[in-house]
Design a protein around this motif. Structure first.
Motif, PDB file in Angstrom:
ATOM      1  N   GLU A 174       6.914  12.036 105.030  1.00 12.68           N
ATOM      2  CA  GLU A 174       5.881  12.814 104.351  1.00 12.68           C
ATOM      3  C   GLU A 174       4.501  12.319 104.745  1.00 12.68           C
ATOM      4  O   GLU A 174       3.591  13.083 105.050  1.00 12.68           O
ATOM      5  CB  GLU A 174       6.087  12.686 102.834  1.00 12.68           C
ATOM      6  N   LEU A 175       4.381  11.006 104.774  1.00  9.67           N
ATOM      7  CA  LEU A 175       3.098  10.384 105.116  1.00  9.67           C
ATOM      8  C   LEU A 175       2.699  10.691 106.557  1.00  9.67           C
ATOM      9  O   LEU A 175       1.518  10.742 106.892  1.00  9.67           O
ATOM     10  CB  LEU A 175       3.225   8.868 104.915  1.00  9.67           C
TER      11      LEU A 175
ATOM     12  N   THR B 126       2.330  15.356 106.709  1.00 14.89           N
ATOM     13  CA  THR B 126       1.427  16.152 105.906  1.00 14.89           C
ATOM     14  C   THR B 126       0.035  16.186 106.511  1.00 14.89           C
ATOM     15  O   THR B 126      -0.475  15.175 106.977  1.00 14.89           O
ATOM     16  CB  THR B 126       1.325  15.569 104.490  1.00 14.89           C
ATOM     17  N   THR B 127      -0.566  17.360 106.465  1.00 13.62           N
ATOM     18  CA  THR B 127      -1.952  17.440 106.909  1.00 13.62           C
ATOM     19  C   THR B 127      -2.865  17.438 105.707  1.00 13.62           C
ATOM     20  O   THR B 127      -2.433  17.609 104.574  1.00 13.62           O
ATOM     21  CB  THR B 127      -2.187  18.708 107.737  1.00 13.62           C
TER      22      THR B 127
ATOM     23  N   ARG C 263      12.117   9.322 103.663  1.00 15.35           N
ATOM     24  CA  ARG C 263      11.497  10.577 103.277  1.00 15.35           C
ATOM     25  C   ARG C 263      10.008  10.385 102.989  1.00 15.35           C
ATOM     26  O   ARG C 263       9.167  11.218 103.349  1.00 15.35           O
ATOM     27  CB  ARG C 263      12.207  11.151 102.046  1.00 15.35           C
ATOM     28  N   THR C 264       9.703   9.290 102.345  1.00 15.10           N
ATOM     29  CA  THR C 264       8.303   9.022 102.015  1.00 15.10           C
ATOM     30  C   THR C 264       7.468   8.809 103.269  1.00 15.10           C
ATOM     31  O   THR C 264       6.367   9.337 103.404  1.00 15.10           O
ATOM     32  CB  THR C 264       8.207   7.775 101.119  1.00 15.10           C
TER      33      THR C 264
ATOM     34  N   THR D  62      -1.830   2.978 108.474  1.00 13.53           N
ATOM     35  CA  THR D  62      -2.096   1.869 107.559  1.00 13.53           C
ATOM     36  C   THR D  62      -1.398   2.084 106.226  1.00 13.53           C
ATOM     37  O   THR D  62      -0.893   1.133 105.618  1.00 13.53           O
ATOM     38  CB  THR D  62      -3.614   1.714 107.343  1.00 13.53           C
ATOM     39  N   LEU D  63      -1.355   3.326 105.772  1.00  9.72           N
ATOM     40  CA  LEU D  63      -0.651   3.614 104.517  1.00  9.72           C
ATOM     41  C   LEU D  63       0.841   3.337 104.655  1.00  9.72           C
ATOM     42  O   LEU D  63       1.476   2.814 103.728  1.00  9.72           O
ATOM     43  CB  LEU D  63      -0.886   5.063 104.093  1.00  9.72           C
TER      44      LEU D  63
ATOM     45  N   LEU E 176       2.985   0.654 102.497  1.00  9.65           N
ATOM     46  CA  LEU E 176       4.253   0.895 101.821  1.00  9.65           C
ATOM     47  C   LEU E 176       5.294  -0.150 102.209  1.00  9.65           C
ATOM     48  O   LEU E 176       5.978  -0.723 101.345  1.00  9.65           O
ATOM     49  CB  LEU E 176       4.776   2.300 102.165  1.00  9.65           C
TER      50      LEU E 176
ATOM     51  N   THR F 196      -5.426   5.909 109.279  1.00  7.52           N
ATOM     52  CA  THR F 196      -5.203   5.851 107.836  1.00  7.52           C
ATOM     53  C   THR F 196      -3.734   6.059 107.503  1.00  7.52           C
ATOM     54  O   THR F 196      -3.148   5.331 106.693  1.00  7.52           O
ATOM     55  CB  THR F 196      -6.051   6.915 107.123  1.00  7.52           C
ATOM     56  N   ARG F 197      -3.122   7.027 108.121  1.00  2.00           N
ATOM     57  CA  ARG F 197      -1.695   7.254 107.898  1.00  2.00           C
ATOM     58  C   ARG F 197      -0.882   6.024 108.271  1.00  2.00           C
ATOM     59  O   ARG F 197      -0.007   5.573 107.522  1.00  2.00           O
ATOM     60  CB  ARG F 197      -1.216   8.440 108.740  1.00  2.00           C
TER      61      ARG F 197
END
Lengths: 200, 200
Positions: free
Chosen positions: A187-188, A191-192, A183-184, A148-149, A153, A145-146
């Motif tokens: 973060e993606l 982050t947990t 940075r984005t 793919t996100l 982006l 999921t990460r």
DNA sequence: CCAGAAAGTCAACGACTGTTGACTTTGCGT
DNA sequence: ACGCAAAGTCAACAGTCGTTGACTTTCTGG
């Protein structure tokens, strides 16, 4: 369209040029598919660019769809995500901002033709195999999921910047832009699910 | 002269239905454009859905391009970003994840047709006017860039999820997914070059 | 009631698409 | 030199597309 590259007679005086011609067609296809969608790109355009007849384009690759698949495979070299790399965010941000200026292909083919029923499977397979899957291995829990996100982006950025020319992505200083994107992505990646790690 | 009993469907026996028919055509157009690209969608498809002749579709709206523009305008109500809202991230994440399940239109039209030369201006204008510009007012310094990046993320997510059906975005729990997206948007909104300006 | 405008249909044009069968040209092996 | 296969061309098919002129039907205002 009319392309004035049309040498009417024997372009190569010498021997067998099958491989060469194929490459020329493929190159023209990549170029075309990177600048217009699957539907908008005609085999006749590609044929004209390559200096051959339409029929031969079709015969060389079997069908438009197969030519497209080959073009995708030829154009987009997988982003090499080193197994141990720690600045993946910077790598990807640089890739999406700097690359299109250098050579116009790459992401372009993907973002222009994902909507075609015939082209979509090719596009999807490519994204998963050469991006999501390798990147997933570097991430933690909802890894796919990460990844793919992050892909979402980057694709969105490419669309708004390269295709729609949104001023918000074309006007600012590339370095500032890359910093924001990096940075984005970071973060993606970091982050947990339950907690905010960037909390201060 | 009664040979032509062939009037198959007089759906509305009664009076003037111009507005109604126009609405029916427009609705059919929205439905079609949300599920296929500008090129793939034929006026004949729309006409059949609306139960009228192709010629009348064209005559009612002037051209395919104008019909598309009206469809975009009709389908996508601007996301209402309240001037004082502080959970914009949640709002947008919910919008992109929940909405498509309820009604299939909205972002769909945009993401399928941005690549068409005829449709792109319409798409771009819509994105800027109804999303980037209002959202920019809620953000700080590179406001337009931040807003556009958020738009890029949402568009990318919609593409990978709705069009390409990437498992990374279709399989996970919607709430987990929304949480991840929300966090990313918030990051994109709040971070400054040096530090976090999150204020209460 | 009746003229006339609006609503809607019909058939066709011209351009374009991917694809295919039949053809010609070219180059290589013997 | 000859033959044969590969390389490449040509014209056409069958379909689709948006668009348009001419037509008929339906409704409404005077």
């Amino acid at each position: 369209m009319e392309a004035y590259r049309n040498l009417p007679k024997h372009r190569k005086a010498n021997s067998r040029s099958r491989a060469t011609t194929r490459e020329r067609i493929l190159h023209a296809a990549v170029e075309r598919f990177a600048r217009a969608s699957y539907e908008q790109t005609g085999l006749r355009d590609i044929a004209a660019d390559a200096g051959v007849d339409v029929a031969y384009v079709h015969r060389s690759f079997g069908s438009k769809e197969r030519l497209f698949a080959e073009a995708v495979r030829a154009a987009v070299q997988p982003i090499d995500i080193l197994p141990g790399a720690k600045d993946i965010g910077t790598l990807l941000a640089t890739h999406v901002i700097d690359k299109p200026a250098k050579n116009p292909h790459g992401l372009d083919i993907i973002i222009r033709s994902f909507s075609s029923p015939e082209a979509a499977p090719v596009v999807r397979e490519f994204i998963v195999n050469t991006f999501v899957e390798p990147l997933s291995r570097q991430l933690n829990h909802p890894a796919e999921t990460r990844a793919t996100l992050i892909g979402a982006l980057l694709i969105g950025i490419a669309i708004l910047r390269e295709v729609l020319h949104s001023p918000g992505l074309t006007q600012p200083n590339p370095d500032d832009l890359k910093r924001l994107i990096t940075r984005t992505i970071d973060e993606l990646m970091q982050t947990t699910a339950g907690e905010t790690t960037s909390r201060s």
